[in-house]
Structure formats: structure tokens, C-alpha cells
Design an enzyme around this catalytic site. Structure first.
Site, PDB file in Angstrom:
ATOM      1  N   SER A 156      88.952  22.729 -44.551  1.00 50.85           N
ATOM      2  CA  SER A 156      89.572  21.776 -45.468  1.00 50.85           C
ATOM      3  C   SER A 156      89.719  20.388 -44.853  1.00 50.85           C
ATOM      4  O   SER A 156      89.516  19.375 -45.526  1.00 50.85           O
ATOM      5  CB  SER A 156      90.941  22.303 -45.899  1.00 50.85           C
ATOM      6  OG  SER A 156      91.642  21.358 -46.673  1.00 50.85           O
ATOM      7  N   TYR A 157      90.088  20.323 -43.578  1.00 48.68           N
ATOM      8  CA  TYR A 157      90.258  19.019 -42.951  1.00 48.68           C
ATOM      9  C   TYR A 157      88.940  18.249 -42.935  1.00 48.68           C
ATOM     10  O   TYR A 157      88.878  17.091 -43.361  1.00 48.68           O
ATOM     11  CB  TYR A 157      90.799  19.173 -41.540  1.00 48.68           C
ATOM     12  CG  TYR A 157      90.937  17.863 -40.801  1.00 48.68           C
ATOM     13  CD1 TYR A 157      91.812  16.886 -41.245  1.00 48.68           C
ATOM     14  CD2 TYR A 157      90.180  17.602 -39.652  1.00 48.68           C
ATOM     15  CE1 TYR A 157      91.939  15.674 -40.573  1.00 48.68           C
ATOM     16  CE2 TYR A 157      90.307  16.402 -38.974  1.00 48.68           C
ATOM     17  CZ  TYR A 157      91.181  15.441 -39.432  1.00 48.68           C
ATOM     18  OH  TYR A 157      91.292  14.247 -38.767  1.00 48.68           O
ATOM     19  N   SER A 158      87.869  18.893 -42.467  1.00 48.37           N
ATOM     20  CA  SER A 158      86.563  18.234 -42.440  1.00 48.37           C
ATOM     21  C   SER A 158      86.117  17.844 -43.836  1.00 48.37           C
ATOM     22  O   SER A 158      85.607  16.739 -44.069  1.00 48.37           O
ATOM     23  CB  SER A 158      85.516  19.159 -41.804  1.00 48.37           C
ATOM     24  OG  SER A 158      85.731  19.296 -40.420  1.00 48.37           O
TER      25      SER A 158
END
Length: 356
Positions: A156-158
Site C-alpha cells: 500500500s505504501y509503494s
């Protein structure tokens, strides 16, 4: 003029006046705090977005004007009135399974901030991105800015930061140039992110080297990131992306061990096979998805991708186009951490404007 310490005094296009008032999102965070210190020291007025009274008090203590507001509210345009530059440093950096809130903060928040900046008459914006926009769990070996986004981001962060970078750069225009910077492993004095997490893991016995930890990693001292932001305001081209690091990559184990040693902690000797860690991360993803986030997992593919494989970056573009040169070496940064830890007088640094 000393470009390394006062790049904001440079004229960005050869015709426009220097930037004198900067709006910063994420001003109470690690990167934001140091950006405030940098710009205030160089004589630039700073307005920082603050969501809470505690955050507002913190940025005022650093010499900035606090604007109480929310990243997801278009009302922040009012706080940008009178500012001529923007540094968008706010982000949800959680490396866990991911939440809808992370997408809203990173993607929708960036869209709202860029739209507000244009409405407020901001002349130039810097978006703080990350090398993690390229992370998919495979090594990134001496990659440059031509590397494409992966088809399947690590997590999710990427995914959300890649979307945010696209949004930021899509907003760029001749009247409102937007530049994206991608630092890797930001560290240094006043670190409230990476170093505390490493110290806690080491003290709890949870820290182990993956495959011996001999793979390379790039790093970015906070002073060097402040330097890069100033140079990007002065020289960065709208719509462009630049990797920012301390220079040559270093073995992951070597650097993390050095960080721990500055805090008086003996680095661990334990090592875990990479295949085992990868399996645990995959299992964590599955468990988090099945439980819809109700179960806390020990590791995710996002965390694996950013800490278990080589990530070394080529900063040739930043050197050529921005005039970027690291202002503090890795050893100087480590020396500073040692003196802070022992309470000794701080060591001299080549760019005091970038430091507390």
C-alpha cells in the site's frame, strides 16, 4: 553566494524573484521539522500546516507560523496566501498492510494540496516522494529515474506514494512547476522514524539480519535532503523526478550496525534466510487480507521490499541538473549522532543551515 547553504536565494528561472515565504505540509514530522530549521536559518519565512495544537506549538518553536488545518481540506489554500513556494512533505508512511486512510492521505491529500497551491498563486512546488515507488520486492541495483513503476507494487505504501507522485507531476505547468524528490532511508539527528524503530527491535531481540545483511543500500542524511529541496526550488525543472542520496551505497548491515552503535547498542549476530523472511511476509499479507486488518501481522511484503533486498540509486541526474552534492558525509552524520547520544558538544557540520 553559497549555493549549498542558501539555494533559495538563487533565482529559479532567471526572471523570477527568490522564494521568500514557503508553505510546508508535514511540518511537525521528521523531514518537515528539519526543513523548517533549514529555511528559517537561511532567512526564509515558513508557514507550516498543523493538524493539532501540539503540532502547531512544535512548528512555532522552530520559528514557523502555524496554520491549523487538515491535509484533506481545500481550506488549506487560505494558509498558503502570500506564500510563493510549497514543499509537500506530509505522508502516511506506514509499511503495514495498508488502509483506505493511507490512500486518502497520500493520493487525495496530494491532489488537494496541489490544487490549493495553484489557487493560492504558489509559484513552485516540491513533492517529497520516495524510492519505494519502484519497490516490488526485487533488488533495485543502481537504478536511475528512467526505471518504470512496477506492475505489482510491494504494498500500500509503494502504491499510494506512486499515485501521489503521478498526481503531483500531473499538476505541473509552466506557471506552476512541480518537482519530485526521491530520497532513500532518511536518517540523522532528531530522527523519530527509522532509528527509534531499529533501537526498539534490537533491544527486544527482534532484529535479525536477512541473508546476512550484506546487500547494499542507499541512504539520505536529513541535511542532504534539506540541501536537495533548496536546490530543487532553485534549479529543478517542473515535471521532473530526482533521486537524492548520500552518495555511494553501503552494505545494509554495516550501516544499521553503525546507527545502533551510536546509541550504545551492540548489533545482533542473528541471521535469517531470505526465503524464510519472504514467506513470512507473504503470509502476513494473506492474513491481513483475510482478517481485513483486524489481526496485526509481524511482517508485510512492503516492509520486506524496503529492507531485505539491495536498493542502490544513481544520483547523476540530481548532480547534473540541480548541482546537488551531499553537504554532510555518512561518517559526519554518524559522528553527530554519537555526540548527541553522549551529550558531548556537537561536531562542526559543513551546512549548519540544514541542521538543528
Amino acid at each position: 553566494m553559497n549555493q549549498a547553504c542558501d539555494a533559495t536565494s538563487a533565482v529559479a528561472t532567471g526572471e523570477r524573484a527568490p522564494f521568500r515565504r514557503i508553505f510546508i505540509t508535514g511540518g511537525s514530522g521528521y523531514v518537515g521539522r528539519n526543513l523548517i530549521r533549514h529555511f528559517v536559518t537561511t532567512g526564509v519565512s515558513v508557514v507550516a500546516l498543523a493538524r493539532s495544537q501540539k503540532a502547531a506549538d512544535r512548528v512555532r518553536q522552530l520559528g514557523a507560523t502555524a496554520f491549523m488545518g487538515d491535509l484533506l481540506s481545500p481550506d488549506i489554500a487560505a494558509g498558503m496566501a502570500g506564500c510563493d513556494a510549497l514543499v509537500h512533505a506530509a505522508a502516511d508512511t506506514d509499511h503495514g498492510p495498508g488502509t483506505p486512510q493511507q490512500r486518502r492521505v497520500n493520493e487525495d491529500g496530494t491532489r488537494i494540496v496541489m490544487e490549493a497551491a495553484r489557487a493560492a498563486g504558489i509559484r513552485k512546488a516540491i513533492h517529497i516522494s520516495t524510492e519505494s515507488v519502484l519497490a516490488d520486492g526485487h533488488p533495485l541495483v543502481q537504478v536511475d529515474e528512467t526505471a518504470p513503476f512496477p506492475r505489482r507494487p510491494a504494498g500500500s505504501y509503494s502504491r499510494s506514494k506512486a499515485a501521489a507522485e503521478r498526481v503531483a507531476l500531473a499538476a505541473s505547468s509552466p506557471a506552476f512547476p512541480v518537482v519530485a524528490l526521491r530520497p532513500r532511508f532518511v536518517w540523522g539527528r532528531d530522527d523519530t522514524t527509522a532509528l527509534p524503530a531499529l533501537v526498539e527491535a534490537a533491544r527486544s531481540g527482534k532484529l535479525a539480519w536477512i541473508a546476512g545483511g550484506t546487500y547494499l543500500t542507499s541512504t539520505t542524511h536529513i541535511a542532504n535532503l534539506c540541501q536537495a529541496v533548496a536546490l530543487a526550488l532553485a534549479n529543478g525543472r517542473g515535471g521532473e523526478v530526482y533521486f537524492i542520496t548520500d552518495g555511494d551505497a553501503v552494505p545494509f548491515r554495516t550501516f544499521v550496525s553503525q546507527l545502533l552503535e551510536t546509541q550504545g547498542i551492540v548489533p545482533p549476530e542473528k541471521s535469517v534466510p531470505r526465503a524464510v523472511v519472504r514467506a513470512v511476509a507473504w503470509g502476513g499479507d494473506v492474513l491481513a487480507a483475510l482478517s481485513r486488518g483486524r489481526i496485526s501481522v509481524p511482517l508485510t511484503s512492503q516492509a520486506y521490499a524496503t529492507s531485505a533486498v539491495e536498493i542502490s540509486l544513481d544520483i547523476g541526474k540530481a548532480k547534473l541538473a540541480l548541482g546537488y552534492v551531499p553537504v554532510i558525509s555518512r561518517e559526519q552524520g554518524l559522528d553527530e549522532l554519537r555526540t548527541v547520544s553522549t551529550g558531548s558538544p556537537p561536531v562542526a557540520a559543513p551546512c549548519p543551515a540544514c541542521l538543528p
